[in-house]
Every structure is written in structure tokens, then in C-alpha cells.
Design a protein around this motif. Sequence first.
Motif, PDB file in Angstrom:
ATOM      1  N   SER A   1     -76.583 156.571  -9.532  1.00 45.50           N
ATOM      2  CA  SER A   1     -76.719 155.182  -9.969  1.00 45.50           C
ATOM      3  C   SER A   1     -76.951 155.113 -11.473  1.00 45.50           C
ATOM      4  O   SER A   1     -76.520 154.165 -12.132  1.00 45.50           O
ATOM      5  N   VAL A   2     -77.607 156.109 -12.032  1.00 42.36           N
ATOM      6  CA  VAL A   2     -77.775 156.241 -13.481  1.00 42.36           C
ATOM      7  C   VAL A   2     -77.679 157.715 -13.837  1.00 42.36           C
ATOM      8  O   VAL A   2     -77.880 158.589 -12.981  1.00 42.36           O
ATOM      9  N   TYR A   3     -77.371 158.002 -15.085  1.00 44.42           N
ATOM     10  CA  TYR A   3     -77.364 159.374 -15.570  1.00 44.42           C
ATOM     11  C   TYR A   3     -77.745 159.337 -17.048  1.00 44.42           C
ATOM     12  O   TYR A   3     -77.654 158.279 -17.695  1.00 44.42           O
ATOM     13  N   PRO A   4     -78.184 160.445 -17.632  1.00 40.81           N
ATOM     14  CA  PRO A   4     -78.619 160.437 -19.032  1.00 40.81           C
ATOM     15  C   PRO A   4     -77.497 160.005 -19.970  1.00 40.81           C
ATOM     16  O   PRO A   4     -76.396 160.569 -19.944  1.00 40.81           O
ATOM     17  N   ARG A   5     -77.765 159.029 -20.825  1.00 46.17           N
ATOM     18  CA  ARG A   5     -76.739 158.511 -21.734  1.00 46.17           C
ATOM     19  C   ARG A   5     -76.246 159.600 -22.686  1.00 46.17           C
ATOM     20  O   ARG A   5     -75.099 159.576 -23.134  1.00 46.17           O
ATOM     21  N   ALA A   6     -77.114 160.546 -22.990  1.00 41.25           N
ATOM     22  CA  ALA A   6     -76.739 161.614 -23.916  1.00 41.25           C
ATOM     23  C   ALA A   6     -75.645 162.519 -23.353  1.00 41.25           C
ATOM     24  O   ALA A   6     -75.051 163.305 -24.104  1.00 41.25           O
ATOM     25  N   HIS A   7     -75.361 162.426 -22.056  1.00 42.98           N
ATOM     26  CA  HIS A   7     -74.291 163.227 -21.452  1.00 42.98           C
ATOM     27  C   HIS A   7     -72.911 162.675 -21.775  1.00 42.98           C
ATOM     28  O   HIS A   7     -71.905 163.277 -21.424  1.00 42.98           O
ATOM     29  N   GLY A   8     -72.856 161.530 -22.442  1.00 44.10           N
ATOM     30  CA  GLY A   8     -71.580 160.986 -22.898  1.00 44.10           C
ATOM     31  C   GLY A   8     -70.875 160.135 -21.864  1.00 44.10           C
ATOM     32  O   GLY A   8     -71.385 159.876 -20.772  1.00 44.10           O
ATOM     33  N   LYS A   9     -69.690 159.708 -22.210  1.00 49.12           N
ATOM     34  CA  LYS A   9     -68.909 158.831 -21.348  1.00 49.12           C
ATOM     35  C   LYS A   9     -68.458 159.563 -20.083  1.00 49.12           C
ATOM     36  O   LYS A   9     -68.282 160.781 -20.082  1.00 49.12           O
ATOM     37  N   THR A  10     -68.239 158.795 -19.038  1.00 47.10           N
ATOM     38  CA  THR A  10     -67.734 159.372 -17.786  1.00 47.10           C
ATOM     39  C   THR A  10     -66.233 159.140 -17.677  1.00 47.10           C
ATOM     40  O   THR A  10     -65.665 158.261 -18.314  1.00 47.10           O
ATOM     41  N   PHE A  11     -65.604 159.950 -16.868  1.00 46.93           N
ATOM     42  CA  PHE A  11     -64.195 159.766 -16.524  1.00 46.93           C
ATOM     43  C   PHE A  11     -63.989 160.313 -15.123  1.00 46.93           C
ATOM     44  O   PHE A  11     -64.748 161.176 -14.658  1.00 46.93           O
ATOM     45  N   ASP A  12     -63.001 159.807 -14.436  1.00 45.96           N
ATOM     46  CA  ASP A  12     -62.728 160.230 -13.071  1.00 45.96           C
ATOM     47  C   ASP A  12     -61.571 161.226 -13.051  1.00 45.96           C
ATOM     48  O   ASP A  12     -60.523 160.992 -13.665  1.00 45.96           O
ATOM     49  N   MET A  13     -61.771 162.328 -12.349  1.00 43.95           N
ATOM     50  CA  MET A  13     -60.779 163.387 -12.218  1.00 43.95           C
ATOM     51  C   MET A  13     -60.267 163.394 -10.780  1.00 43.95           C
ATOM     52  O   MET A  13     -61.023 163.679  -9.843  1.00 43.95           O
ATOM     53  N   ALA A  14     -59.013 163.053 -10.591  1.00 48.12           N
ATOM     54  CA  ALA A  14     -58.413 163.046  -9.251  1.00 48.12           C
ATOM     55  C   ALA A  14     -57.639 164.337  -9.048  1.00 48.12           C
ATOM     56  O   ALA A  14     -56.893 164.774  -9.923  1.00 48.12           O
ATOM     57  N   THR A  15     -57.837 164.965  -7.907  1.00 52.36           N
ATOM     58  CA  THR A  15     -57.129 166.203  -7.614  1.00 52.36           C
ATOM     59  C   THR A  15     -56.878 166.316  -6.124  1.00 52.36           C
ATOM     60  O   THR A  15     -57.703 165.900  -5.307  1.00 52.36           O
ATOM     61  N   GLY A  16     -55.735 166.897  -5.801  1.00 48.77           N
ATOM     62  CA  GLY A  16     -55.423 167.170  -4.403  1.00 48.77           C
ATOM     63  C   GLY A  16     -55.709 168.612  -4.051  1.00 48.77           C
ATOM     64  O   GLY A  16     -55.773 168.991  -2.891  1.00 48.77           O
TER      65      GLY A  16
ATOM     66  N   VAL B   1     -63.461 163.005  -8.565  1.00 47.43           N
ATOM     67  CA  VAL B   1     -64.784 163.432  -9.017  1.00 47.43           C
ATOM     68  C   VAL B   1     -65.055 162.802 -10.371  1.00 47.43           C
ATOM     69  O   VAL B   1     -64.204 162.824 -11.261  1.00 47.43           O
ATOM     70  N   ARG B   2     -66.249 162.244 -10.519  1.00 49.57           N
ATOM     71  CA  ARG B   2     -66.652 161.673 -11.802  1.00 49.57           C
ATOM     72  C   ARG B   2     -67.346 162.745 -12.633  1.00 49.57           C
ATOM     73  O   ARG B   2     -68.277 163.402 -12.183  1.00 49.57           O
ATOM     74  N   ARG B   3     -66.851 162.928 -13.854  1.00 50.15           N
ATOM     75  CA  ARG B   3     -67.411 163.926 -14.758  1.00 50.15           C
ATOM     76  C   ARG B   3     -67.834 163.251 -16.056  1.00 50.15           C
ATOM     77  O   ARG B   3     -67.532 162.077 -16.291  1.00 50.15           O
ATOM     78  N   THR B   4     -68.536 163.997 -16.898  1.00 51.76           N
ATOM     79  CA  THR B   4     -69.025 163.452 -18.160  1.00 51.76           C
ATOM     80  C   THR B   4     -68.465 164.244 -19.331  1.00 51.76           C
ATOM     81  O   THR B   4     -67.940 165.359 -19.163  1.00 51.76           O
ATOM     82  N   ALA B   5     -68.606 163.671 -20.520  1.00 57.00           N
ATOM     83  CA  ALA B   5     -68.175 164.367 -21.733  1.00 57.00           C
ATOM     84  C   ALA B   5     -68.911 165.697 -21.863  1.00 57.00           C
ATOM     85  O   ALA B   5     -68.347 166.679 -22.359  1.00 57.00           O
ATOM     86  N   LEU B   6     -70.167 165.755 -21.410  1.00 57.95           N
ATOM     87  CA  LEU B   6     -70.938 166.995 -21.494  1.00 57.95           C
ATOM     88  C   LEU B   6     -70.312 168.099 -20.663  1.00 57.95           C
ATOM     89  O   LEU B   6     -70.222 169.255 -21.111  1.00 57.95           O
TER      90      LEU B   6
ATOM     91  N   GLN C   1     -60.379 171.727 -10.802  1.00 52.68           N
ATOM     92  CA  GLN C   1     -60.487 170.479 -11.543  1.00 52.68           C
ATOM     93  C   GLN C   1     -61.858 169.831 -11.355  1.00 52.68           C
ATOM     94  O   GLN C   1     -62.377 169.188 -12.261  1.00 52.68           O
ATOM     95  N   GLU C   2     -62.459 170.002 -10.185  1.00 56.79           N
ATOM     96  CA  GLU C   2     -63.724 169.336  -9.882  1.00 56.79           C
ATOM     97  C   GLU C   2     -64.892 169.888 -10.697  1.00 56.79           C
ATOM     98  O   GLU C   2     -65.848 169.168 -10.996  1.00 56.79           O
ATOM     99  N   VAL C   3     -64.827 171.194 -11.064  1.00 56.76           N
ATOM    100  CA  VAL C   3     -65.994 171.819 -11.710  1.00 56.76           C
ATOM    101  C   VAL C   3     -65.652 172.576 -12.993  1.00 56.76           C
ATOM    102  O   VAL C   3     -66.549 173.054 -13.683  1.00 56.76           O
ATOM    103  N   GLY C   4     -64.375 172.701 -13.328  1.00 57.25           N
ATOM    104  CA  GLY C   4     -64.002 173.419 -14.546  1.00 57.25           C
ATOM    105  C   GLY C   4     -63.778 174.898 -14.307  1.00 57.25           C
ATOM    106  O   GLY C   4     -63.405 175.334 -13.208  1.00 57.25           O
ATOM    107  N   VAL C   5     -64.027 175.705 -15.334  1.00 62.11           N
ATOM    108  CA  VAL C   5     -63.799 177.147 -15.260  1.00 62.11           C
ATOM    109  C   VAL C   5     -64.885 177.786 -14.399  1.00 62.11           C
ATOM    110  O   VAL C   5     -66.075 177.601 -14.638  1.00 62.11           O
ATOM    111  N   ILE C   6     -64.463 178.552 -13.407  1.00 58.73           N
ATOM    112  CA  ILE C   6     -65.392 179.202 -12.489  1.00 58.73           C
ATOM    113  C   ILE C   6     -65.591 180.673 -12.851  1.00 58.73           C
ATOM    114  O   ILE C   6     -66.716 181.182 -12.860  1.00 58.73           O
TER     115      ILE C   6
END
Length: 456
Positions: free
Chosen positions: A106-121, A130-135, A267-272
Motif C-alpha cells: 500500500s506504501v513503500y519508501p519514496r527514496a526507492h524511486g518511481k515504480t513500473f510494471d514488468m509483464a512477463t510470460g 510484477v511492480r518494481r522500483t527504480a532502486l 524479468q521478475e527479479v533481475g539477475v540471479i
Amino acid sequence: MKAAPPRSTLTDALPSHTPGIRWPAVVGARDAAVLALLFQMESTQWLSAEALRERQDRQLEALIDHARRHCAFYRERLPKDLARWHDIALLTRADLQTRADAIRASVYPRAHGKTFDMATGGSTAEPVTVRRTALTQLFWQAATLRDHLWHRRDPSATMAIIRQFPQAVDETKPGRWGGVLRSGPAWLLPISTDVETQLRWLQKVDPDILLTYPANLDALLTYMYREGVTLPRLREVRTVSGTVTAALRERCRQDLGVSLTDLYSAQEVGVIALQCPDSGLLHVQSEHVLVEVLDEQGQPCREGEIGQVAVTDLHNFAMPLIRYALRDWAEVGPACSCGRGLPTLRRVVGRTRNMAMNPEGKLFWPVLETRRMLEAIPHLRQYQFEQTAENAITAHLVCAPAPSPEQLRTLQATLEQMLGHAYRWTWQVSDAPLPLSASGKFEEFISSIRDTGTSG
């Protein structure tokens, strides 16, 4: 005689954002953040596995506290005590599909930057967003830069990239591949391009580095071998989003004279995980993900055991992914001889739906060798095998002219030798290319047996 100019280094490729300062570079704020993370990662990679896990637990406590307070999905799901970590139910793609609103904070730290949605099959063709942040993207960029650093890539190199892209690309105009670096050109070509056109394009681009999917690389190597074509400037092949076999690595060495460098990401979590430059094992990127390999009872696998992969993104506070089951399977690796304490995977063996089943109902990983199949049908252009029952496989073959009955019998014998079992075979032959999955990738073996836990 004039001395040759020194080879470019990563620091030479850093852009300076301060007027009048050319060297050393004074970079902008976002690039500085990526470099600050990389600076720390260059130190933490040498910590022991125990020391790394202690630091991960520190971050996990902050993530869990945030998720319990701000995500309805996790309110009763997460224990306050990390000692009960393995009691937490795995997060599934079905959860992301049906309860995304409750998983988002419902809220997240503003310092984490803007959010964006990543769609993947993904390779399972089960779309999630998945919603991710600039951080979180900073950690992705830092891990990518670490990969360049580990493998000592020349920033001025030319890279050819053949994969799926979220937007249309112009294959006649290159971009850049270096992230925060001023790099050489990156030429882009959609994975939907037929292999013959890919090869002509590669000859024109003449890259130092090729990045593509393993299945596409296999198809390229087959075509290049048949046509007697090489890429003289090529220094390295990089692969993403697929299963890399020992046979494919050997083909790169034999046919192209270069090594293959793999990268495991989602795509959901980045480099593993990144391939170790010394041992070839895959090092988990513990600074931003916690990776578990679990057996059928949900317990951690030991070295040499294969289990399903669950990953926790340590820094996504907009939509926490805690113990997320990727539907990948991997083999736990040993402590690495390079001295890095980052845990290892020996290999990522495939997706759940890429597992084969023997006629007795037991699952195993199919190993298919293209060259052996070409010995049976030399004009075989493409193939895909679909297991439809415990004892039945449909083979989709692309070749012209159509194979003779004798060639099909030879191919069947070869396949059953590779798979280790006899099956009832159905042959579907066409001269049209086989379709890609919804994610733009190609899977050479899929299972459509619904009661095995595989996905459709």
C-alpha cells in the motif's frame, strides 16, 4: 614506430557529467549509485557463505517487517522469526495472477524511486505482472556491470543481440550495450527473424560478442556448420533465458573457437546468477537475491542435488516477492575454487514443463544432441518434441524434402538412445518454421502431461 594505443578499460569508458572534467570521470548521480553498489559487491563477493547469509538475514528482516505491515497478502503469511523461514509457503505464479493487488504494498519508501510494471510470460506462458522500483533496477545494472568486469569485456567491442525486445527495433541503427559505460555499438535483431537471415545479418554486423538464447544459438550453429560459415571477429558468445548444455558449450568451442558465457536471470527479479570467470559455475548474486534450491519435501538440496528454484528479491518493497517459485530447476554447486563466497549453481537444468517422463511415470531431464539428429536427417532444419502421455511423444520436424521412412526409423532409434526409453512416436513434418512461445523463446522439449505438475 608509433606505439599501439592501450586497450580500453572499464574506467576509461565511464562518462564524465562535469563540464571540463574528462579524466578521471565525475559521473552523474544514478551512475554513481550503480558504481557504489559495484564497489561494495567487489568486496562482499569474497565474504564467506555464512557472512553473506548473515547480511542477507539483516535485509530480510527489514523486508519482512515492511511486507507484514503494508501487504495484505503477507499479513498473516510471514512469521516474525526467521528461524521459521522454511515454514513460509512458496509464492506461485498463480498467486501473482490472482492476488497481485494484495501482494503489492500500500506504501513503500519514496527514496526507492518511481515504480513500473514488468509483464512477463516466462517460458511457462503463464503471464504475470510484477511492480518494481527504480532502486531494484540499480541492482540489476550493478550485477550486469559486474558481469562485464568479471569477464574483462572490452567496452569498445561490437555486440550483436538476437532476442525478444519489448518494442520494435531498427536493426540498421545500433544502440549501446554498456549501461553506465560508453560502450561500442549494440546491434539488435528480433528473435522472430529466421535463422538464415540472422546469419546474413551477423556477417554484415561482424560482432565481437554475440548474445542470444541457447536454443537459437543451437540453431545458428547448425546452420553455420552446414553452410561452412564463420564469424572471424567473434570473441565471446553470451546466452540468456534458456538451458545451456555441455554439448552446446563444446559446439561453441569447436565451431566458433570461442567460449560461452551464461547468465541466469528472470524479468521478475533481475539477475540471479553470473558465470564464474574461473570455474564456469554460476555464482548467485547474494547482494540482491536470496536463492533456494528445494527438494520435493521443500527442504534445501545439498551439493549435486537438483531441485526447484525459489528466489526472494531483497530490495523490492513495492511488490515483495518472498520465496517466489520460478518453476526453474537447478543443481546445487560446490564452494567455488575462485575463492568467492557467493553460493553456486552447477547448472540450471530447465523449466518444469521441459521435464520428460519415462514410461514408468518418473521425471527426468531430456538431453538432445543436434548433431546426432542431423546424422539421421541431414536436412533437418528445426525440431520440437512434445510429450503427450507417459509413453507417447509427438515430434514436430521442419525439413524439406520430407524424411524417408528409413530416416525416421533411424531418428527414432537415436532419440530413444538419448532419452534412455522407448516411446510411441507421432511424426509431424512441415517446411514452415515452428512458432515461438509467448515470451519469444523456443523450447525444444515440452511436456503437456497435465497431471505431472507441469504448466501448459
